[in-house]
Design an enzyme around this catalytic site. Structure first.
Site, PDB file in Angstrom:
ATOM      1  CG  ASP A 163      -0.618   0.140   8.415  1.00  0.00           C
ATOM      2  OD1 ASP A 163      -1.421   1.063   8.679  1.00  0.00           O
ATOM      3  OD2 ASP A 163       0.571   0.339   8.136  1.00  0.00           O
ATOM      4  CE  LYS A 168       0.866   1.567   4.333  1.00  0.00           C
ATOM      5  NZ  LYS A 168       1.465   2.885   4.630  1.00  0.00           N
TER       6      LYS A 168
END
EC number: 2.7.1.148
Length: 278
Positions: free
Chosen positions: A133, A8
């Site tokens: 996350d 990401k």
């Protein structure tokens, strides 16, 4: 069983305040990119987890988030033995959530492999135990991340951004950055998201990461990498997460090709990537 674990980037990252539990309340726009690690998972008969990887830094199995994911679920089956091969392509300690995506994909893979029938909410709750996350990767969508990263609002990006990702091998501890982070709360991520949904190219220039202040003070050579990217006419160059990866956004194919050709042999890791938004 094979699984792809996508990295990401943070298109925007704000820090609001430090909470009583020591975590920082954040407001971020996160999206997956086409760079990925690969997991190959097979059952074994010895009841143990064996992990092989192409990175010596990950040899300590007890610190590995893949191990921690397996450890959370192993008591739910009679024979939890697994052989896992991790082909690591995402740079380590680089602001790309390589460990988190490995963990999330392992949880989803074991849910399937062991027929555990865990709901998405169940996976979210497990992921939150292991890292802020991790829940993002269960969505498989771009999202606004709030809280410590676990409050997620998915949305669609309708902007064709060409992205050049650079990592020179510098590894940065997230804790190092967060310990030095100030309170900001100055980024209007709602407005940025509306721009991304409505295909407004101008929104890219307003992307911001408040962690850059801390990172560039400690690692000034990374600021030089970021600034040099504007020589190739990128729209925006930004640190991802707590670094040290830097990504540059282009709209013009010739410009990104020229940047790639000039930088491919200059830094340890230079790769063209695209957004993975579904």
């Amino acid at each position: 069983m094979e699984r792809k674990c996508y990295a990401k980037i943070n298109l925007s990252l704000d820090s609001l305040y430090k909470r009583e539990d020591g975590y920082h309340e954040i407001d971020s726009i996160m999206t997956r990119i086409s760079l990925y690690d690969k997991l190959i998972i097979n059952k074994n008969k010895n009841g143990k987890l064996n992990i092989k990887t192409n990175k010596k830094e990950l040899d300590n199995i007890s610190d590995n988030l893949i191990y921690k994911a397996w450890d959370l679920l192993k008591d739910k089956v009679e024979d939890p033995g697994l052989d896992i091969v991790l082909e690591k392509n995402i740079p380590i300690a680089a602001g790309l959530a390589g460990g988190s995506t490995n963990c999330a994909e392992t949880l989803m893979a074991l849910n399937d492999l062991w027929n555990l029938n865990l709901s998405m909410e169940g996976l979210f709750n497990l992921g939150k135990k292991l890292g802020a996350d991790i829940p993002f990767f269960f969505l498989k969508k771009s999202a606004r991340a709030q809280g410590i990263g676990e409050i997620l609002t998915p949305f669609d990006i309708n902007l064709d951004m060409k992205i050049l990702l650079i990592n020179d091998g510098t590894q940065i501890s997230s804790k190092f950055v967060y310990d030095r982070l100030k309170d900001y709360g100055t980024i209007d991520n709602i407005k940025l998201i509306k721009g991304l949904e409505n295909s407004r190219k101008s929104v890219v220039k307003k992307f911001e990461n408040v962690m850059e202040d801390v990172v560039y003070e400690a690692y000034p050579h990374l600021r030089e990498i970021r600034d040099s990217l504007y020589n190739f006419k990128c729209e925006k160059a930004l640190l991802s997460g707590s670094g040290a990866s830097i990504f540059a956004i282009f709209f013009d194919e010739d410009d990104i090709s020229k940047a790639y050709e000039n930088l491919i042999n200059k830094y340890k890791f230079v790769e063209r990537v695209s957004l993975i938004d579904d």
